[in-house]
Design a protein around this motif. Structure first.
Motif, mmCIF file in Angstrom:
data_model
loop_
_atom_site.group_PDB
_atom_site.id
_atom_site.type_symbol
_atom_site.label_atom_id
_atom_site.label_comp_id
_atom_site.label_asym_id
_atom_site.label_seq_id
_atom_site.Cartn_x
_atom_site.Cartn_y
_atom_site.Cartn_z
ATOM 1 N N VAL A 109 -48.088 17.077 43.490
ATOM 2 C CA VAL A 109 -47.738 17.562 42.148
ATOM 3 C C VAL A 109 -46.936 16.459 41.444
ATOM 4 C CG1 VAL A 109 -46.484 19.323 40.836
ATOM 5 C CG2 VAL A 109 -47.604 19.956 42.987
ATOM 6 N N LEU A 110 -47.292 16.189 40.192
ATOM 7 C CA LEU A 110 -46.517 15.257 39.356
ATOM 8 C C LEU A 110 -45.894 16.062 38.222
ATOM 9 C CD1 LEU A 110 -45.788 12.297 38.372
ATOM 10 C CD2 LEU A 110 -47.846 12.460 36.950
ATOM 11 N N THR A 111 -44.587 15.938 38.038
ATOM 12 C CA THR A 111 -43.981 16.643 36.899
ATOM 13 C C THR A 111 -43.355 15.650 35.913
ATOM 14 O OG1 THR A 111 -41.855 16.975 38.028
ATOM 15 C CG2 THR A 111 -43.476 18.748 38.191
ATOM 16 N N GLY A 112 -43.280 16.117 34.643
ATOM 17 C CA GLY A 112 -42.640 15.347 33.585
ATOM 18 C C GLY A 112 -41.692 16.248 32.800
ATOM 19 N N ALA A 113 -41.184 15.712 31.711
ATOM 20 C CA ALA A 113 -40.120 16.374 30.953
ATOM 21 C C ALA A 113 -40.487 17.790 30.506
ATOM 22 C CB ALA A 113 -39.767 15.524 29.740
ATOM 23 N N GLY A 114 -41.794 18.072 30.321
ATOM 24 C CA GLY A 114 -42.214 19.384 29.834
ATOM 25 C C GLY A 114 -41.803 20.520 30.752
ATOM 26 N N ILE A 115 -41.682 20.255 32.051
ATOM 27 C CA ILE A 115 -41.342 21.362 32.967
ATOM 28 C C ILE A 115 -39.880 21.789 32.786
ATOM 29 C CG2 ILE A 115 -40.660 20.003 35.016
ATOM 30 C CD1 ILE A 115 -42.203 22.140 36.686
ATOM 31 N N SER A 116 -39.045 20.900 32.296
ATOM 32 C CA SER A 116 -37.628 21.237 32.128
ATOM 33 C C SER A 116 -37.286 21.665 30.694
ATOM 34 C CB SER A 116 -36.752 20.034 32.529
ATOM 35 O OG SER A 116 -36.930 19.724 33.895
ATOM 36 N N GLN A 117 -38.295 21.624 29.807
ATOM 37 C CA GLN A 117 -38.041 21.934 28.390
ATOM 38 C C GLN A 117 -37.510 23.360 28.218
ATOM 39 O OE1 GLN A 117 -40.147 24.010 26.235
ATOM 40 N NE2 GLN A 117 -38.892 23.561 24.436
ATOM 41 N N LEU B 62 -44.038 16.600 45.980
ATOM 42 C CA LEU B 62 -43.721 16.727 44.557
ATOM 43 C C LEU B 62 -43.126 15.397 44.091
ATOM 44 C CD1 LEU B 62 -43.113 18.200 41.896
ATOM 45 C CD2 LEU B 62 -41.202 19.323 43.012
ATOM 46 N N VAL B 63 -43.811 14.768 43.137
ATOM 47 C CA VAL B 63 -43.315 13.514 42.558
ATOM 48 C C VAL B 63 -42.861 13.846 41.149
ATOM 49 C CG1 VAL B 63 -43.909 11.154 41.901
ATOM 50 C CG2 VAL B 63 -45.003 12.195 43.907
ATOM 51 N N THR B 64 -41.595 13.615 40.860
ATOM 52 C CA THR B 64 -41.141 13.915 39.499
ATOM 53 C C THR B 64 -40.748 12.631 38.773
ATOM 54 O OG1 THR B 64 -39.714 15.265 38.098
ATOM 55 C CG2 THR B 64 -38.693 14.400 40.114
#
Ligand code: BJW
Length: 243
Positions: free
Chosen positions: A11-19, A92-94
């Motif tokens: 899984v790759l996460t970016g800023a949208g998951i913390s919005q 999980l790669v963030t």
């Protein structure tokens, strides 16, 4: 390859998951700070030119992250559940420098762009926890040098962290899930292309809106992460294995 209960997942996460937790995205509305674009402050050049300005930018973000109102949301919690209950390999790669994934319970986690609540000493290289303000006089907790500390994040032109580990996970993964990232910043924006070369592997995007590379993913689900991520995780864990 069909998705089976032991398919390796990245899984790759970016800023949208913390919005929805209250942290602004990098390129979204309200991205201006003191008249500067965040991208213009996240560079070694900006730090050389005006260290006080860059320290203040990160002091402000550290204070926001430490506000008691900022908490993991349903998307962070769903990924911790997926890590716990999935039978296959999971990583999980963030790209995010906040700590909301670990606060939600994620343990198999790589912060490829570093961490806001850590300092790095440019004199001795020591990385230390750091929750207070940082400035040009701050002292390294290890070597006691003054004025050598910077926030431990990865700026443009610098090498993201643990890339060998990340590429190893990507090359053997059968399902890649990209969440809340615009696809502007490399090398993360190119991870799906590596997975697309694994025979039968699937790449899925979960984002508010289609990202720059949306048409090159096997599938996409669009809406707020607090809704799309728990729903997608439920389907995976309940054996509805074709995303
Ligand atoms: C929601 C939502 C909701 C909103 N629910 N979704 C070609 C190849 C390789 C490199 C380059 C290249 N071209 C240029 C480069 C160099 C450069 C780069 O990519 N530049 C581009 C601008 C073109 N890259 C680098 O310099 C990197 N280093 C490097 O490449 O080293 C050499 C190397 C080569 C090959 C292999 C390995 C290494 C370093 C990049 C460092 C990035 N650093 C930052 C700052 C970190 C510290 C800080 O936070 O201050 O990282 S920049 C910033 O962007 C931050 C983020 O992690 C990163 C990505 O942003 P993200 O997460 O995608 O946020 P947004 O705001 O862009 O998007 C949010 C998304 O969420 C949107 O799509 C919304 O729709 C969505 N959303 N609400 C779901 N509720």
């Amino acid at each position: 390859m069909d998705i089976t209960p032991d398919t390796p997942i990245v899984v790759l996460t970016g800023a949208g998951i913390s919005q929805e937790s209250g942290l602004p995205t990098f390129r979204g509305h309200g991205g201006l700070w003191n008249g500067h674009r965040a991208e213009d402050l996240a560079t070694p050049d900006a730090f050389r030119r005006d260290p006080a300005l860059v320290h203040d930018f990160y002091n402000m973000r550290r204070a926001v992250l430490l506000d008691e109102k900022i908490k993991p949301n349903a998307a962070h919690l769903a990924l911790a559940r997926l890590e716990r209950d999935w039978l296959g390999d999971f990583m999980l790669v963030t790209q995010n420098v906040d700590n909301l994934h670990e606060r939600a319970g994620s343990e198999k986690l790589i912060h490829m762009h570093g961490e806001l609540l850590k300092s790095r000493c440019q004199h001795c290289g020591q990385i230390s926890d750091w929750v207070g303000e940082m400035n040009g006089e701050s002292e390294c907790p290890n070597c006691r040098a003054r004025g050598q500390l910077r926030v431990n994040v990865v700026w443009f032109g610098e090498m993201p962290l643990r890339m060998d580990d990340i590429y190893r996970y990507l090359r053997r993964c059968g399902l890649f899930i990209s969440i809340g990232t615009s696809g502007n910043v490399y090398p993360a924006a190119g991870f799906f292309q590596i997975v697309n070369q694994n025979p039968g592997a699937k790449t899925v995007e979960l984002n508010l809106e289609p990202s720059l590379n949306a048409d090159q993913f096997s599938d996409g689900h669009y809406g707020p992460a607090s809704q799309t991520v728990p729903a997608f995780v439920d389907r995976l864990l309940n054996g509805v294995l074709e995303p």
